[in-house]
Scaffold this motif. Structure first.
Motif, PDB file in Angstrom:
ATOM      1  N   LEU A   3      -2.727   3.601  -3.244  1.00 47.00           N
ATOM      2  CA  LEU A   3      -2.924   2.464  -4.133  1.00 47.00           C
ATOM      3  C   LEU A   3      -2.426   1.206  -3.429  1.00 47.00           C
ATOM      4  CD1 LEU A   3      -1.608   3.830  -7.572  1.00 47.00           C
ATOM      5  CD2 LEU A   3      -3.993   3.497  -6.911  1.00 47.00           C
ATOM      6  N   THR A   4      -3.129   0.095  -3.614  1.00 49.76           N
ATOM      7  CA  THR A   4      -2.667  -1.191  -3.124  1.00 49.76           C
ATOM      8  C   THR A   4      -2.216  -2.020  -4.316  1.00 49.76           C
ATOM      9  OG1 THR A   4      -4.202  -1.112  -1.251  1.00 49.76           O
ATOM     10  CG2 THR A   4      -3.253  -3.256  -1.815  1.00 49.76           C
ATOM     11  N   ILE A   5      -0.975  -2.488  -4.264  1.00 52.43           N
ATOM     12  CA  ILE A   5      -0.334  -3.147  -5.407  1.00 52.43           C
ATOM     13  C   ILE A   5      -0.030  -4.587  -5.047  1.00 52.43           C
ATOM     14  CG2 ILE A   5       1.684  -3.078  -6.931  1.00 52.43           C
ATOM     15  CD1 ILE A   5       1.839  -0.041  -6.102  1.00 52.43           C
TER      16      ILE A   5
ATOM     17  N   CYS B 188       4.597   0.369 -11.665  1.00 51.37           N
ATOM     18  CA  CYS B 188       3.989  -0.957 -11.504  1.00 51.37           C
ATOM     19  C   CYS B 188       3.970  -1.715 -12.826  1.00 51.37           C
ATOM     20  CB  CYS B 188       2.569  -0.813 -10.963  1.00 51.37           C
ATOM     21  SG  CYS B 188       2.494  -0.181  -9.277  1.00 51.37           S
TER      22      CYS B 188
ATOM     23  N   LYS C 250       0.861  -1.181   0.000  1.00 53.66           N
ATOM     24  CA  LYS C 250       0.000   0.000   0.000  1.00 53.66           C
ATOM     25  C   LYS C 250       0.901   1.235   0.000  1.00 53.66           C
ATOM     26  CE  LYS C 250      -3.663  -0.148   2.511  1.00 53.66           C
ATOM     27  NZ  LYS C 250      -4.554  -0.111   3.709  1.00 53.66           N
TER      28      LYS C 250
ATOM     29  N   VAL D 269      -7.863   0.949  -5.210  1.00 55.17           N
ATOM     30  CA  VAL D 269      -7.576   2.370  -5.454  1.00 55.17           C
ATOM     31  C   VAL D 269      -8.357   3.201  -4.451  1.00 55.17           C
ATOM     32  CG1 VAL D 269      -7.672   4.262  -7.113  1.00 55.17           C
ATOM     33  CG2 VAL D 269      -7.229   1.933  -7.913  1.00 55.17           C
TER      34      VAL D 269
ATOM     35  N   THR E 159      -2.543  -3.286  -9.820  1.00 53.23           N
ATOM     36  CA  THR E 159      -3.250  -2.551  -8.777  1.00 53.23           C
ATOM     37  C   THR E 159      -4.526  -3.300  -8.410  1.00 53.23           C
ATOM     38  OG1 THR E 159      -2.402  -0.472  -9.673  1.00 53.23           O
ATOM     39  CG2 THR E 159      -4.237  -0.343  -8.132  1.00 53.23           C
TER      40      THR E 159
ATOM     41  N   ARG F 225      -0.122   9.594  -8.895  1.00 55.19           N
ATOM     42  CA  ARG F 225      -0.716   8.297  -9.220  1.00 55.19           C
ATOM     43  C   ARG F 225      -0.227   7.763 -10.560  1.00 55.19           C
ATOM     44  NH1 ARG F 225      -6.502   8.763  -8.136  1.00 55.19           N
ATOM     45  NH2 ARG F 225      -5.729   8.521  -5.995  1.00 55.19           N
TER      46      ARG F 225
ATOM     47  N   LEU G 280       1.643   4.119 -11.141  1.00 50.53           N
ATOM     48  CA  LEU G 280       1.089   3.125 -12.053  1.00 50.53           C
ATOM     49  C   LEU G 280       2.089   2.759 -13.153  1.00 50.53           C
ATOM     50  CD1 LEU G 280      -2.572   4.433 -12.420  1.00 50.53           C
ATOM     51  CD2 LEU G 280      -1.793   2.408 -11.162  1.00 50.53           C
TER      52      LEU G 280
END
Length: 227
Positions: free
Chosen positions: A168-170, A153, A138, A163, A160, A146, A150
């Motif tokens: 963000l939780t990845i 990632c 997180k 949201v 993700t 953001r 992203l």
């Protein structure tokens, strides 16, 4: 009358090499290099490294506690421990990662076999295998950052899963180095929370554990019935 002159044999000189060293010196130097090489190999074997063990155990209460107590009594710090069920009913699979030398690894494997619920153990540190770890991260990410998060990632092939307006939780799956790499680039944004499942490992190719387990299960069932 002249006295006879005693003939003298030419004095024996040690054979010398182009660099001026005698044969004995060359032998001593070669022995020294061999000794140094042997000492280096022995030192490498005695050096503690991260080792990975796979253990198949009976799925019964208290088994995990016995395994953890075994490593606690021997003062080993477990870096990672993953436990889960297998495709065979009544059997769980443990993946342990810890630091130990060659002798310590052999002793740990032998002591795991002494546990009554242990079916099969293998040190797969130097075996060709597939290793994976899963992490949920997180990270702070508002409207201005953001897009950058992203994009990072996407580079690490993470996705993700949640949201929020400010975070963000990845989810990322891969080797430990891959996860550490993503954590390094996300730290400047601010990591709120992170959790990892621990390493799971499967050897490449045909695995013989299943064949051994199939032969062990009838015997264990008979022992349980007799008891």
């Amino acid at each position: 009358m002249n006295a006879p002159v005693e003939a003298r044999a030419p004095s024996a000189r040690p054979a010398s090499s182009p660099d001026g060293r005698g044969a004995s010196e060359r032998v001593a130097a070669g022995a020294g290099r061999t000794s140094i090489k042997r000492d280096f190999q022995e030192a490498s074997m005695d050096r503690p490294i991260l080792r990975t063990f796979i253990a198949y155990v009976e799925d019964r209460p208290g088994v995990l506690n016995r395994v953890a107590s075994l490593f606690r009594r021997r003062a080993y710090n477990i870096e990672s421990l993953s436990v889960g069920r297998t495709h065979i009913a009544g059997i769980s699979r443990l993946t342990l990662v810890l630091e130990a030398d060659e002798d310590g690894a052999r002793r740990l494997e032998a002591n795991l076999y002494k546990l009554v619920n242990t079916l099969w153990v293998r040190d797969v540190t130097h075996t060709a295998s597939v290793a994976r770890d899963l992490a949920l991260i997180k990270v702070k990410a508002d409207a201005t950052t953001r897009a950058q998060v992203l994009q990072l990632c996407e580079v690490f092939r993470a996705r993700t899963v949640d949201v929020a307006p400010e975070a963000l939780t990845i989810e990322i799956t891969g080797t430990g180095d891959k996860i550490e790499g993503l954590l390094d680039v996300l730290r400047p944004f601010g990591i709120i929370e992170m959790v990892r499942t621990g390493m799971i490992v499967m050897t490449r190719g045909a695995e013989e554990a299943e064949a051994r387990l199939d032969t062990m299960l009838p015997a264990r069932a008979a022992d349980s019935g007799a008891a």
